[in-house]
Design a protein around this motif. Structure first.
Motif, PDB file in Angstrom:
ATOM      1  N   LEU A 328      10.103  11.898 -35.710  1.00 25.79           N
ATOM      2  CA  LEU A 328      10.710  12.235 -36.991  1.00 25.79           C
ATOM      3  C   LEU A 328       9.801  11.784 -38.132  1.00 25.79           C
ATOM      4  CD1 LEU A 328      14.422  11.102 -36.414  1.00 25.79           C
ATOM      5  CD2 LEU A 328      13.481  13.399 -36.166  1.00 25.79           C
ATOM      6  N   PHE A 329       9.751  12.577 -39.189  1.00 26.89           N
ATOM      7  CA  PHE A 329       9.098  12.182 -40.434  1.00 26.89           C
ATOM      8  C   PHE A 329      10.199  12.052 -41.485  1.00 26.89           C
ATOM      9  CE2 PHE A 329       5.587  13.962 -38.109  1.00 26.89           C
ATOM     10  CZ  PHE A 329       4.514  13.141 -38.459  1.00 26.89           C
ATOM     11  N   ILE A 330      10.410  10.849 -41.972  1.00 21.60           N
ATOM     12  CA  ILE A 330      11.519  10.561 -42.891  1.00 21.60           C
ATOM     13  C   ILE A 330      10.939  10.249 -44.266  1.00 21.60           C
ATOM     14  CG2 ILE A 330      13.523   9.096 -43.337  1.00 21.60           C
ATOM     15  CD1 ILE A 330      13.593   8.492 -40.341  1.00 21.60           C
ATOM     16  N   ASP A 331      11.299  11.066 -45.232  1.00 28.81           N
ATOM     17  CA  ASP A 331      10.882  10.833 -46.625  1.00 28.81           C
ATOM     18  C   ASP A 331      12.012  10.073 -47.311  1.00 28.81           C
ATOM     19  OD1 ASP A 331       9.727  10.840 -49.081  1.00 28.81           O
ATOM     20  OD2 ASP A 331       9.701  13.025 -49.349  1.00 28.81           O
ATOM     21  N   ALA A 332      11.873   8.761 -47.401  1.00 34.81           N
ATOM     22  CA  ALA A 332      12.985   7.904 -47.827  1.00 34.81           C
ATOM     23  C   ALA A 332      12.661   7.214 -49.144  1.00 34.81           C
ATOM     24  CB  ALA A 332      13.288   6.871 -46.751  1.00 34.81           C
ATOM     25  N   THR A 333      13.705   6.839 -49.874  1.00 35.20           N
ATOM     26  CA  THR A 333      13.599   6.042 -51.099  1.00 35.20           C
ATOM     27  C   THR A 333      14.623   4.923 -51.040  1.00 35.20           C
ATOM     28  OG1 THR A 333      15.176   7.467 -52.267  1.00 35.20           O
ATOM     29  CG2 THR A 333      12.833   8.033 -52.449  1.00 35.20           C
ATOM     30  N   ASP A 334      14.504   3.966 -51.967  1.00 34.21           N
ATOM     31  CA  ASP A 334      15.489   2.895 -52.019  1.00 34.21           C
ATOM     32  C   ASP A 334      16.710   3.370 -52.802  1.00 34.21           C
ATOM     33  OD1 ASP A 334      14.733   2.861 -54.657  1.00 34.21           O
ATOM     34  OD2 ASP A 334      13.645   0.973 -54.542  1.00 34.21           O
ATOM     35  N   ALA A 335      17.655   2.436 -53.046  1.00 30.53           N
ATOM     36  CA  ALA A 335      18.905   2.808 -53.712  1.00 30.53           C
ATOM     37  C   ALA A 335      18.686   3.301 -55.130  1.00 30.53           C
ATOM     38  CB  ALA A 335      19.862   1.610 -53.710  1.00 30.53           C
ATOM     39  N   LEU A 336      17.560   2.900 -55.762  1.00 35.49           N
ATOM     40  CA  LEU A 336      17.268   3.329 -57.125  1.00 35.49           C
ATOM     41  C   LEU A 336      16.399   4.581 -57.177  1.00 35.49           C
ATOM     42  CD1 LEU A 336      16.544  -0.169 -58.737  1.00 35.49           C
ATOM     43  CD2 LEU A 336      18.693   1.145 -58.745  1.00 35.49           C
ATOM     44  N   GLY A 337      16.120   5.153 -55.995  1.00 35.44           N
ATOM     45  CA  GLY A 337      15.307   6.367 -55.951  1.00 35.44           C
ATOM     46  C   GLY A 337      13.816   6.115 -55.985  1.00 35.44           C
TER      47      GLY A 337
END
Length: 378
Positions: A328-337
């Motif tokens: 999997l390739f996951i493009d993630a951010t924190d809670a503030l984006g």
């Protein structure tokens, strides 16, 4: 360089015939001027020396024993002229045992390019079958019929000799990404014959080679069809491949079905995880490569290259290890984006390490479960 060759042959049940051949040669290439010179002098110092062809002819024809070369001299010269042209000279002299016949062959030529076209001029002096000398002059011009890499190429050749003139027109090309399908068609007309047509098409696939040819002249017609391939039955199943040589390699790469073997011939790993590599050189290192391009992301090759040094006539099995894991390739951010910190550790909900955050906050996850949570530990 210098070398000595010793031969021993038994002809028609007679005593063995032995002899020696001494060869002297000189080769020189001057990169600054683009000059290449080759001089070779062969002297068959004893009457009993036979080449392999001499011995084969002597077995079939007693007269073949008397047409052995006693002395042979050869010269080759090539000179580059600018960036597009070159001139060459080649020639040879042969004297025979038990014969006063001498053979002298010389060829002088010039070749160059003009835009995308190429042309050449040559003059060749040679001996005919009846012993007379003849000179042939030839002009050749070739140009591609289009600008694409797969465009066919047309060739025109005009020749003249003591036997008359000859005109030949032809076109040849290849199709497909790997140029697996090649074709050619040639029409010629000379003073000796009213005209002839030759066509040829060949296909070189990963498991079979096919070819067909048709020729027609004033007195004959001929059709040639050919097919070549191989079948290997082994513990892992049955595999089809191109025609094999004296020895070949059975590549085992279970889990990497569809991977390309090598970078030349279109050979791929079959559905049973095996492939046939048809040719290897005995008693020297052969590099066997697997090209992972085109494989699914969940397939990983633990090695893509191996070396083998087989004996003559052997069949070698070369095993590659491949693993298949969900990727999997996951493009993630924190809670503030905001992007996740680079190289931050990624673990699953049991605390097992799963990887790290890559560039741009993208997480590459191998061996991912169908469900669960991921924790990024900055």
């Amino acid at each position: 360089g210098a070398d000595v060759t010793h031969s021993r042959a038994r002809l028609r049940g007679d005593d063995a015939v032995t002899g020696n051949s001494i060869r002297l040669n000189f080769q020189r290439y001057v990169a600054r001027t683009g000059t290449n010179v080759g001089l070779a002098a062969y002297r068959y110092s004893t009457r009993g020396y036979l080449t392999l062809n001499d011995a084969a002819r002597a077995h079939d024809d007693a007269w073949g024993y008397s047409t052995r070369a006693r002395q042979r001299y050869q010269v080759n010269f090539t000179q580059r002229l600018g960036a597009r042209s070159s001139v060459y000279l080649s020639g040879g002299h042969v004297a025979y045992w038990d014969s006063t016949q001498r053979q002298n062959d010389f060829q002088l030529g010039f070749q160059s390019t003009l835009g995308r076209a190429n042309y050449s001029l040559s003059a060749m002096r040679y001996r005919l079958g009846d012993g007379r000398q003849d000179t042939r002059y030839t002009f050749t011009f070739g140009v591609p019929l289009g600008r694409s890499p797969s465009a066919p190429r047309a060739t025109t050749q005009v020749g003249h000799s003591g036997q008359g003139g000859k005109l030949q027109l032809g076109v040849a090309g290849a199709l497909g990404e790997s140029r697996a399908l090649t074709y050619s068609a040639t029409a010629s007309r000379s003073a000796a014959e009213s005209g002839s047509v030759d066509t040829y098409v060949a296909y070189q696939g990963g498991t079979v080679a096919l070819n067909a040819g048709y020729s027609q002249a004033q007195r004959y017609r001929s059709l040639n069809l050919g097919a070549a391939g191989s079948v290997a039955l082994h513990a892992g199943g049955i595999n089809f491949g191109p025609a094999v040589g004296e020895g070949f390699v059975l590549v085992q790469a279970e889990g990497a079905e569809g991977a390309k073997v090598g970078y030349g011939d279109p050979i791929r790993v079959a559905g049973n995880g095996y492939a046939l590599l048809p040719h290897v050189s005995p008693y020297r290192w052969n590099q066997i490569d697997l090209d992972p391009s085109g494989l699914p992301l969940e397939v990983e090759l633990l090695q893509t290259s191996q070396r083998v040094a087989p004996t003559a006539g052997s069949i070698v099995r070369v095993a590659f290890t491949a693993t298949r894991e969900r990727t999997l390739f996951i493009d993630a951010t924190d809670a503030l984006g905001q992007p996740l910190p680079f190289a931050a550790r990624v673990v699953d909900d049991n605390g097992q390490p799963m990887g790290a955050v890559g560039q741009g906050g993208v997480i590459q996850l191998r061996g991912a479960n169908d469900s669960g949570a991921l924790i990024v530990d900055p």
